[in-house]
Structures are given as C-alpha cells and as structure tokens.
Design a protein around this motif. Structure first.
Motif, PDB file in Angstrom:
ATOM      1  N   GLU A  68       7.960  -8.822  41.620  1.00  0.00           N
ATOM      2  CA  GLU A  68       8.121  -9.736  40.495  1.00  0.00           C
ATOM      3  C   GLU A  68       7.693  -9.123  39.169  1.00  0.00           C
ATOM      4  OE1 GLU A  68       3.925 -10.261  41.949  1.00  0.00           O
ATOM      5  OE2 GLU A  68       5.898  -9.765  42.754  1.00  0.00           O
ATOM      6  N   ALA A  69       7.195  -7.890  39.159  1.00  0.00           N
ATOM      7  CA  ALA A  69       6.755  -7.237  37.927  1.00  0.00           C
ATOM      8  C   ALA A  69       7.945  -7.049  36.979  1.00  0.00           C
ATOM      9  CB  ALA A  69       6.122  -5.890  38.247  1.00  0.00           C
ATOM     10  N   PRO A  70       7.688  -6.927  35.669  1.00  0.00           N
ATOM     11  CA  PRO A  70       8.788  -6.775  34.701  1.00  0.00           C
ATOM     12  C   PRO A  70       9.636  -5.544  34.987  1.00  0.00           C
ATOM     13  CG  PRO A  70       6.719  -7.244  33.566  1.00  0.00           C
ATOM     14  CD  PRO A  70       6.367  -6.983  34.999  1.00  0.00           C
ATOM     15  N   LEU A  71      10.908  -5.656  34.631  1.00  0.00           N
ATOM     16  CA  LEU A  71      11.775  -4.482  34.684  1.00  0.00           C
ATOM     17  C   LEU A  71      11.297  -3.470  33.653  1.00  0.00           C
ATOM     18  CD1 LEU A  71      15.402  -5.936  34.837  1.00  0.00           C
ATOM     19  CD2 LEU A  71      14.125  -4.887  36.704  1.00  0.00           C
ATOM     20  N   LEU A  72      11.295  -2.198  34.041  1.00  0.00           N
ATOM     21  CA  LEU A  72      10.919  -1.137  33.112  1.00  0.00           C
ATOM     22  C   LEU A  72      12.154  -0.306  32.804  1.00  0.00           C
ATOM     23  CD1 LEU A  72       8.810   0.400  31.492  1.00  0.00           C
ATOM     24  CD2 LEU A  72       8.300   1.761  33.531  1.00  0.00           C
ATOM     25  N   ALA A  73      12.584  -0.350  31.556  1.00  0.00           N
ATOM     26  CA  ALA A  73      13.719   0.458  31.107  1.00  0.00           C
ATOM     27  C   ALA A  73      13.174   1.638  30.304  1.00  0.00           C
ATOM     28  CB  ALA A  73      14.661  -0.379  30.247  1.00  0.00           C
ATOM     29  N   VAL A  74      13.374   2.834  30.801  1.00  0.00           N
ATOM     30  CA  VAL A  74      12.879   4.040  30.132  1.00  0.00           C
ATOM     31  C   VAL A  74      14.016   4.631  29.306  1.00  0.00           C
ATOM     32  CG1 VAL A  74      11.953   6.351  30.445  1.00  0.00           C
ATOM     33  CG2 VAL A  74      11.141   4.487  31.891  1.00  0.00           C
ATOM     34  N   VAL A  75      13.749   4.819  28.029  1.00  0.00           N
ATOM     35  CA  VAL A  75      14.739   5.358  27.105  1.00  0.00           C
ATOM     36  C   VAL A  75      14.507   6.861  26.992  1.00  0.00           C
ATOM     37  CG1 VAL A  75      15.703   5.216  24.785  1.00  0.00           C
ATOM     38  CG2 VAL A  75      14.734   3.169  25.863  1.00  0.00           C
ATOM     39  N   GLY A  76      15.452   7.638  27.480  1.00  0.00           N
ATOM     40  CA  GLY A  76      15.309   9.094  27.482  1.00  0.00           C
ATOM     41  C   GLY A  76      16.485   9.762  26.809  1.00  0.00           C
ATOM     42  N   GLY A  77      16.285  11.029  26.434  1.00  0.00           N
ATOM     43  CA  GLY A  77      17.369  11.766  25.798  1.00  0.00           C
ATOM     44  C   GLY A  77      16.866  13.013  25.117  1.00  0.00           C
ATOM     45  N   SER A  78      17.760  13.696  24.429  1.00  0.00           N
ATOM     46  CA  SER A  78      17.436  14.958  23.780  1.00  0.00           C
ATOM     47  C   SER A  78      16.745  14.723  22.444  1.00  0.00           C
ATOM     48  CB  SER A  78      18.709  15.778  23.562  1.00  0.00           C
ATOM     49  OG  SER A  78      19.396  15.977  24.781  1.00  0.00           O
ATOM     50  N   THR A  79      16.233  15.816  21.889  1.00  0.00           N
ATOM     51  CA  THR A  79      15.597  15.758  20.574  1.00  0.00           C
ATOM     52  C   THR A  79      16.584  15.265  19.526  1.00  0.00           C
ATOM     53  OG1 THR A  79      14.184  17.621  21.175  1.00  0.00           O
ATOM     54  CG2 THR A  79      14.385  17.117  18.838  1.00  0.00           C
ATOM     55  N   GLY A  80      16.138  14.307  18.733  1.00  0.00           N
ATOM     56  CA  GLY A  80      16.979  13.803  17.648  1.00  0.00           C
ATOM     57  C   GLY A  80      18.081  12.875  18.090  1.00  0.00           C
ATOM     58  N   ALA A  81      18.048  12.394  19.334  1.00  0.00           N
ATOM     59  CA  ALA A  81      19.109  11.511  19.809  1.00  0.00           C
ATOM     60  C   ALA A  81      18.965  10.104  19.250  1.00  0.00           C
ATOM     61  CB  ALA A  81      19.101  11.461  21.337  1.00  0.00           C
ATOM     62  N   GLY A  82      17.794   9.779  18.709  1.00  0.00           N
ATOM     63  CA  GLY A  82      17.600   8.448  18.133  1.00  0.00           C
ATOM     64  C   GLY A  82      16.938   7.471  19.078  1.00  0.00           C
ATOM     65  N   LYS A  83      16.189   7.968  20.053  1.00  0.00           N
ATOM     66  CA  LYS A  83      15.541   7.091  21.041  1.00  0.00           C
ATOM     67  C   LYS A  83      14.551   6.137  20.368  1.00  0.00           C
ATOM     68  CE  LYS A  83      13.769  10.469  23.336  1.00  0.00           C
ATOM     69  NZ  LYS A  83      14.203  11.499  22.391  1.00  0.00           N
ATOM     70  N   SER A  84      13.677   6.704  19.536  1.00  0.00           N
ATOM     71  CA  SER A  84      12.642   5.879  18.909  1.00  0.00           C
ATOM     72  C   SER A  84      13.243   4.849  17.962  1.00  0.00           C
ATOM     73  CB  SER A  84      11.628   6.770  18.179  1.00  0.00           C
ATOM     74  OG  SER A  84      10.987   7.649  19.074  1.00  0.00           O
ATOM     75  N   THR A  85      14.235   5.273  17.200  1.00  0.00           N
ATOM     76  CA  THR A  85      14.909   4.331  16.300  1.00  0.00           C
ATOM     77  C   THR A  85      15.555   3.206  17.104  1.00  0.00           C
ATOM     78  OG1 THR A  85      15.342   6.062  14.676  1.00  0.00           O
ATOM     79  CG2 THR A  85      16.727   4.101  14.570  1.00  0.00           C
ATOM     80  N   LEU A  86      16.128   3.549  18.239  1.00  0.00           N
ATOM     81  CA  LEU A  86      16.756   2.542  19.101  1.00  0.00           C
ATOM     82  C   LEU A  86      15.725   1.552  19.622  1.00  0.00           C
ATOM     83  CD1 LEU A  86      19.364   1.622  20.485  1.00  0.00           C
ATOM     84  CD2 LEU A  86      18.805   3.169  22.376  1.00  0.00           C
ATOM     85  N   VAL A  87      14.576   2.063  20.105  1.00  0.00           N
ATOM     86  CA  VAL A  87      13.523   1.178  20.612  1.00  0.00           C
ATOM     87  C   VAL A  87      12.992   0.296  19.482  1.00  0.00           C
ATOM     88  CG1 VAL A  87      11.181   1.118  21.566  1.00  0.00           C
ATOM     89  CG2 VAL A  87      12.876   2.690  22.512  1.00  0.00           C
ATOM     90  N   ASN A  88      12.711   0.904  18.320  1.00  0.00           N
ATOM     91  CA  ASN A  88      12.233   0.115  17.178  1.00  0.00           C
ATOM     92  C   ASN A  88      13.209  -0.999  16.815  1.00  0.00           C
ATOM     93  OD1 ASN A  88       9.957   1.731  16.936  1.00  0.00           O
ATOM     94  ND2 ASN A  88      10.876   3.066  15.395  1.00  0.00           N
TER      95      ASN A  88
END
Length: 532
Positions: free
Chosen positions: A56-76
């Motif tokens: 029943e624990a929350p789903l964990l979606a891990v955002v991964g990718g290459s340098t400069g792919a925009g992962k952090s901007t996407l999460v924000n």
C-alpha cells in the motif's frame, strides 16, 4: 497484492546469497557480473522487498536521463515550485530529491527504501514561495533530500535522480541504484540526444525487467516536433518498446537555464495526469506495481544463473592458479631431494672444504660452506618454481594483477634464516650426543656437526663422512644421529618450500574465492521458484 510470507522469506534468503557473492578476479565478464550483483541488491533492497512487504506504500516514479535532459525542470514543473536545482551548470555532486504529498511523508522518513541514503529534511515551505537557500544548500554525500508538496496526489512520489551519464562515477552508480528502486521508470531525453547509447541502454534494461516505463521527449523545437516525435516512435517500435507511453514537451523559454525553472502547467499536464491516474485508480496502480514487481522476479531466472556462472568461473580460475603453484613447488621439492641424494649440495666451495677437511679446513668452515650451498640450492628451487608459476599464471586472465608479486627480494634472506635455524638444531643434536660420551674419547661437537651435515647433504659424494662419524662416536650413535638428522633435513626443506609456496598463494587465498556462493545462489533461486 496478496503476497505470501514464504515468498518474502525466499526473496530475503536470495538477497543474502547475492550479497555474499564476491568476484575479485579480473576475468572476462567479471565487471558485468559485479554490476549485475549491484543491480540485484539495489532492486531487492530498494524496491522488491519493500514493495512486497508494504504493497500500500506510495508509487515511486524515478525520473532519470542524461545530463541536461531537463529532469529537474520537469520535476519542479510537476510539483509547481522549485524543489530541485535545474540547469546543466549545477555542481557535479548533487543530492537526489524525493517529493511526496505531506500525508505520505511517513513512508520515506524511515529506511523502508534506499536504506543506505541518509535523509536530509528541510523546513516546511509555503506552496506559493520557494526558499532559494533550500535548493542544494543542505546537500550531503550519500543522502536523500525529502520534500513535500500538496500539488502531488496522495500515493505518488517523484524522485529526481542524478544524471545517468554523469562525469562523476558515484553519481552514475547512484542514478542506476535509484532507478532500480522505482515502481515507474520515467526516462527523459531530448530532441538532440534521443538516439544516444546511454538512454537506450536504460530503456533496454527496463524492457528486460518488464518494468512500468514511460518516456519523455523534452525540449523539442516547435518546427521539428512532428518529425522528431515520429523518428523517436520508430526507434522505440524497432526496440520492442512501441507500447511505452510517450510524452513530448516543446522547447520553451522556461526550459533554458535563464528561465524560471518551471514550465507552463499545460506543457506537463498530460504527464501529470498519467502519473496521477496510476496513483489514484486502483486498477491502474495495481497494473503498474504488479508489472514491475513480477518483471523483476521473472528477471531473476536469467540473472541468477548468470551470476552463479560468474562465481563458478572465478572458483575454477582460482583452482587452476592454486594447482599451478602447488604443482610447481612439489616438483621443485622432489628435484631438491634428488639433488641431495646425488650430492648436489657438496659442490663448489663446499666440495673444496670437504676435500680439505680436516687438515686444511676447520669444522666450522665446512659447516658454513655446506649451509651456504644448501641455501643456494633451495633458493634456486624457489626461483624455478616461481618461473613455472609465472608461466602458468601468464595464461590466466585472472592472474593479471596477482602475478606482479610472485617474486620478492626477501626470499633469499628468508631461506638463509631457515637454513641457519636448521644448522642450530643440528649443532644441538651433536652437542647432546657428545655430552653423553666419555670426555676422554669424545670428539668436539663442531666436528660431529660438520661430519653429520656432510653425511646428510653430500649424498653419494660424502660416503666417507658417515664412516668418519662412526669412527668418532661409534656406529650406533652415528646411525641414530643420521636418522634424526635425516628427518630434520626433510622437515626443514619442506618447511622452506612450503613457506615460499604459501607466500605465493597468499594474495590469491586472501581473495577467499570459494564454490559455496554458486551453490547458494542456485539453491536460493530454486526455493524462490518453488514458493512462487
């Protein structure tokens, strides 16, 4: 998910077997096997066991990718405020950021998942503001920063992972580990890098594990968005990933480092809706969780035998290398004994002293020369054995690093020390025998020791030494001394060569390569298959 306790026990036992595996020898394929071991442990510790124990624990979606792919901007942008530092110029070491709803906070305060990462907490922040000093300011090595946001639905957590192609090795390893902890793998790439090898390796790994996977094609120029999307879809289809959900985000001013770091809500709305549906719809959630969990378990059927095979290869190489050393020293030991019988020690200066004894050479001089000749014979035997070892190990890929230390400068010193110890014990035997004789007829202990050493080491060349010894102390005493001395010679020769053999084997023995882990892995997999 209805999970039987026996299945969790079987997985826990399998996890312990994997943790016990050691692959120290640099064999072909060993590096891949070590990575397989790391990935197995990460998936078992960080995902599979925690998920099965707490479905029943929350789903964990891990955002991964290459340098400069925009992962952090996407999460924000999904969260609605800056929680992770965006931009390609961020520090090379960065702490991964996990964001969840405040009601789910308790699931991540303990070490249920990612137990090796220390939690870093920040003060609760107003959803309408952002605390600049909180972004990156509390980062610590081997830590996980946890944030909360009511903009995320209950039951969903996002994790912004380090770059999978980071120049920092520890970052790449951490990124791979975090992805292994995911219920949902979110693979982010860009219009300029969607064909790169690194992201495709990650995609193929997700397919191999049958993980719940989605892809985000980010920062696509408006004028080529249709063409790039078509080409990317074709590549996915060719790789057997045509059914993977795809989301495309156009290139926007906010995507650049000079922007606000937040994309318009409309740009990320489809992705956010997909993730929210997976978290809140029971059927969709069940499908996502079960697919990833079953995919990991099914992958064990291939990965565990591969790991066991790598362990077996390590043990086989260690056995071959050990046998080469033991055989080399056994052969040289036999050669030394043959040389002794043939009088090989009684040569050079030792033979000269013997021929001059006792008129032109003293007992001490004769004994010195014999001991020096014996040390030289043993040193040559060790050198010959080392050469055999070097030749045999030269055919072993596993011996590339160990072969460097086969010979050391102190070998001769050690052998000379052991020969001196042998001499001292021999002299003590002679002294004890002389003390038991009538002082009026007893010869000197030095003479007895010298004749005894010549008789023992001279072989056929020194038959006269035994006769002289019997003349000095009597036939019965001479026979008893020769029996004791013969055992002493054998003991010390074996001691010297065995000690050198053990020193050659010490680096290999220190690696503790044994066959038990292979059997343990197969047994643990068999138990898991039975419990399924």
């Amino acid at each position: 998910m209805d999970v039987r306790p026996q299945l969790i026990d079987a997985l826990s036992a399998l996890r312990d077997r994997v943790a016990a595996v050691r692959l120290p020898l640099p064999l072909p394929g060993a590096a891949r096997a070590r990575q397989t071991r790391v990935e197995l442990l990460a998936q078992l510790d960080d995902y599979l066991l925690p998920r099965l124990k707490d479905p029943e624990a929350p789903l964990l979606a891990v955002v991964g990718g290459s340098t400069g792919a925009g992962k952090s901007t996407l999460v924000n942008s999904l969260v609605g405020r800056r929680v992770s530092e965006a931009g390609v110029l961020r520090p090379t070491t960065r702490t991964p950021v996990l964001v969840c709803h405040p009601d789910d906070h308790h699931w991540f305060t303990e070490i249920r998942v990612l137990p090796q990462l220390t939690r870093v907490w920040l003060p609760q922040q107003n959803e309408e503001t952002e605390v600049e000093e909180g972004i990156g300011g509390n980062d610590a090595e081997n830590s996980l920063r946890v944030e909360t946001s009511r903009n995320l639905p209950v039951g969903l957590a996002l994790l912004d992972a380090p770059d999978i192609d980071s120049l920092v090795v520890s970052n790449r390893l951490l990124a791979a580990q975090l992805i292994c902890a995911a219920d949902i793998w979110v693979m982010v790439t860009t219009a300029s890098r969607y064909a790169d090898a690194v992201p495709w390796h990650l995609l193929r790994t997700a397919k191999e594990y049958d993980a719940t996977l989605i892809t985000v094609l980010d920062r696509v120029p408006h004028q080529v968005i249709a063409e790039v999307s078509r080409q990317y879809a074709a590549l996915l289809t060719k790789a057997g990933l045509g059914d993977v959900p795809r989301f495309t985000i156009p290139e926007l001013p906010e995507s650049a480092g000079g922007g606000s770091g937040l994309l318009p809500s409309t740009a990320v709305a489809p992705l956010g809706q997909w993730l929210t549906h997976r978290a809140q719809d029971p059927a969709a959630r069940q499908q996502a969780v079960v697919r990833t969990a079953v995919g990991v378990i099914d992958s064990l059927n291939a990965r565990m035998p591969e790991l066991a095979s790598a362990v077996a290869a390590q043990y086989a190489a260690a056995v071959r290398m050990t046998s080469a050393v033991e055989e080399a020293y056994e052969r040289e030991g036999a050669r030394v004994r043959r040389r002794l019988q043939a009088g090989g020690v009684l040569a050079g200066d030792a033979l000269t002293r013997w021929r001059a004894y006792p008129r032109d050479a003293t007992s001490v001089e004769l004994l010195d020369a014999l001991c020096e000749s014996l040390a030289e014979l043993l040193g040559c035997a060790a050198d010959a054995a080392d050469e055999r070892v070097r030749e045999a190990w030269g055919r072993e890929a596993a011996a590339a690093e160990l072969a460097e230390g086969v010979r050391d400068r102190e070998t001769g010193e050690r052998i000379e020390l052991d020969v001196r110890r042998w001499r001292r014990v021999l002299e003590e035997l002679a002294e004890e025998e002389v003390r038991e004789m009538d002082r009026a007829v007893a010869p000197s202990a030095e003479a007895v020791a010298a004749l005894l050493a010549a008789a023992l080491l001279g072989g056929r060349r020194a038959r006269r030494a035994g006769e002289r010894l019997a003349e000095r102390i009597g036939a019965q005493r001479a026979l008893r001394l020769r029996d004791q001395g013969g055992e002493l010679v054998t003991t010390y020769i074996d001691r010297v060569l065995n000690a050198e053999r053990d020193r050659r084997l010490a680096p290999l023995d220190a690696l503790r390569v044994t066959p038990e882990p292979q059997a343990g892995l197969i047994a643990a997999l068999s138990l898991l298959q039975k419990e399924r």
